[in-house]
Every structure is written in C-alpha cells, then in structure tokens.
Motif scaffolding. Structure first.
Motif, short mmCIF file in Angstrom:
data_model
loop_
_atom_site.label_atom_id
_atom_site.label_comp_id
_atom_site.label_asym_id
_atom_site.label_seq_id
_atom_site.Cartn_x
_atom_site.Cartn_y
_atom_site.Cartn_z
N GLY A 1 50.08 48.53 -1.59
CA GLY A 1 51.40 48.56 -2.21
C GLY A 1 52.14 47.23 -2.22
N ASP A 2 51.62 46.23 -1.51
CA ASP A 2 52.29 44.92 -1.46
C ASP A 2 51.95 44.09 -2.70
OD1 ASP A 2 53.35 45.52 1.02
OD2 ASP A 2 51.83 44.39 2.12
N THR A 3 52.89 43.22 -3.08
CA THR A 3 52.70 42.30 -4.20
C THR A 3 53.11 40.91 -3.77
OG1 THR A 3 53.17 44.08 -5.77
CG2 THR A 3 53.35 41.82 -6.60
N VAL A 4 52.31 39.91 -4.13
CA VAL A 4 52.62 38.51 -3.83
C VAL A 4 52.64 37.74 -5.15
CG1 VAL A 4 51.90 36.41 -2.62
CG2 VAL A 4 51.43 38.65 -1.60
N PHE A 5 53.74 37.03 -5.41
CA PHE A 5 53.83 36.11 -6.54
C PHE A 5 53.42 34.74 -6.08
CE2 PHE A 5 56.17 32.76 -8.76
CZ PHE A 5 55.72 32.98 -10.04
N VAL B 1 51.44 32.11 5.19
CA VAL B 1 50.46 33.19 5.32
C VAL B 1 51.20 34.51 5.15
CG1 VAL B 1 48.77 34.31 6.81
CG2 VAL B 1 49.08 31.83 6.94
N PHE B 2 50.72 35.33 4.24
CA PHE B 2 51.32 36.63 3.99
C PHE B 2 50.34 37.70 4.46
CE2 PHE B 2 53.08 33.75 0.85
CZ PHE B 2 54.43 34.04 0.89
N LEU B 3 50.77 38.55 5.39
CA LEU B 3 49.97 39.70 5.80
C LEU B 3 50.25 40.81 4.80
CD1 LEU B 3 50.62 39.63 9.65
CD2 LEU B 3 48.69 38.66 8.38
N SER C 1 43.86 45.89 3.65
CA SER C 1 44.81 44.92 4.21
C SER C 1 44.13 43.56 4.29
CB SER C 1 45.27 45.35 5.60
OG SER C 1 44.15 45.40 6.49
N GLY C 2 44.92 42.53 4.43
CA GLY C 2 44.35 41.19 4.51
C GLY C 2 45.42 40.14 4.64
N LYS C 3 45.02 38.90 4.39
CA LYS C 3 45.92 37.76 4.44
C LYS C 3 45.82 36.99 3.13
CE LYS C 3 45.19 37.00 9.37
NZ LYS C 3 44.68 36.06 10.38
N VAL C 4 46.96 36.53 2.66
CA VAL C 4 47.02 35.65 1.49
C VAL C 4 47.63 34.34 1.95
CG1 VAL C 4 48.01 35.27 -0.80
CG2 VAL C 4 47.23 37.56 -0.15
N PHE C 5 46.94 33.24 1.69
CA PHE C 5 47.41 31.91 2.05
C PHE C 5 47.92 31.22 0.80
CE2 PHE C 5 44.18 33.16 5.04
CZ PHE C 5 44.65 32.72 6.27
N VAL C 6 49.18 30.78 0.82
CA VAL C 6 49.77 30.02 -0.28
C VAL C 6 50.34 28.76 0.33
CG1 VAL C 6 51.43 29.99 -2.17
CG2 VAL C 6 50.30 32.14 -1.55
N ASN C 7 49.68 27.64 0.09
CA ASN C 7 50.03 26.38 0.73
C ASN C 7 50.06 26.59 2.24
OD1 ASN C 7 50.13 25.01 -1.75
ND2 ASN C 7 52.20 25.73 -2.08
#
Length: 98
Positions: free
Chosen positions: A90-94, A84-86, A75-81
């Motif tokens: 199985g998760d996907t971020v475009f 913040v996406f936790l 698990s983690g965090k994705v920062f896009v501008n």
C-alpha cells in the motif's frame, strides 16, 4: 499537439512484454514498462510493473523522468540518494527525475 506534449494514454499491463536483465545483474527481478518517453507520448514520468522475488534486488539506477513506486505486496527498502524508505503493501514513493 507536438511530439513533446503529453496526452492521455492507456497501457494494459498484460499487453506489455516481461523484461529482465539477461546478464544476471538483478536475479529474481522482472518488469513490464508501461509509461516511458521512448514508448509512449509522455515526457515527465516513467512507470511500470515490477516483480521482485523474495531476496531479489533491483539495483540502484537513474532515469531522466520521475518515477512512482507503488507496493502491492511484501516489504523492502527503497534508496533515493541518501534517503532510505522502508516500504510495504500500500505504500507509494515518488522519485524525482535524475
């Protein structure tokens, strides 16, 4: 077909070299670049396989091409501008280009 056009491409992860930053910029992070305009006949997408050890962090960066992050485990965090996406298994971020 011109060099600018994309075509179907197969890249085997195990055939690609493991990469990392040598300067210690992102300890605990390594990856294999799979799809990228500088390596494959693709112009609109960048894809790879990234391994992040617990506590590791891939620093914020930009690509001209869009990216897709798909999480196989952890698990983690994705920062896009400013978003913040936790994320977890199985998760996907475009992520749009630039």
């Amino acid at each position: 077909m011109t060099a600018k056009q994309s075509r179907a491409t197969l890249v085997r992860s195990e055939d690609q070299p493991v990469e990392s930053w040598k300067s210690g910029e992102a300890p605990g992070v390594s990856w294999r670049t799979l799809i990228s305009s500088d390596r494959t006949a693709t112009s609109g997408l960048c894809a790879g396989k990234c391994d992040v050890e617990p506590g590791g962090e891939l620093s914020r960066h930009r690509h001209g091409q869009a990216e897709v992050y798909h999480f196989l485990d952890g698990s983690g965090k994705v920062f896009v501008n400013d978003e913040v996406f936790l994320v977890g298994k199985g998760d996907t971020v475009f992520i749009p280009g630039n």
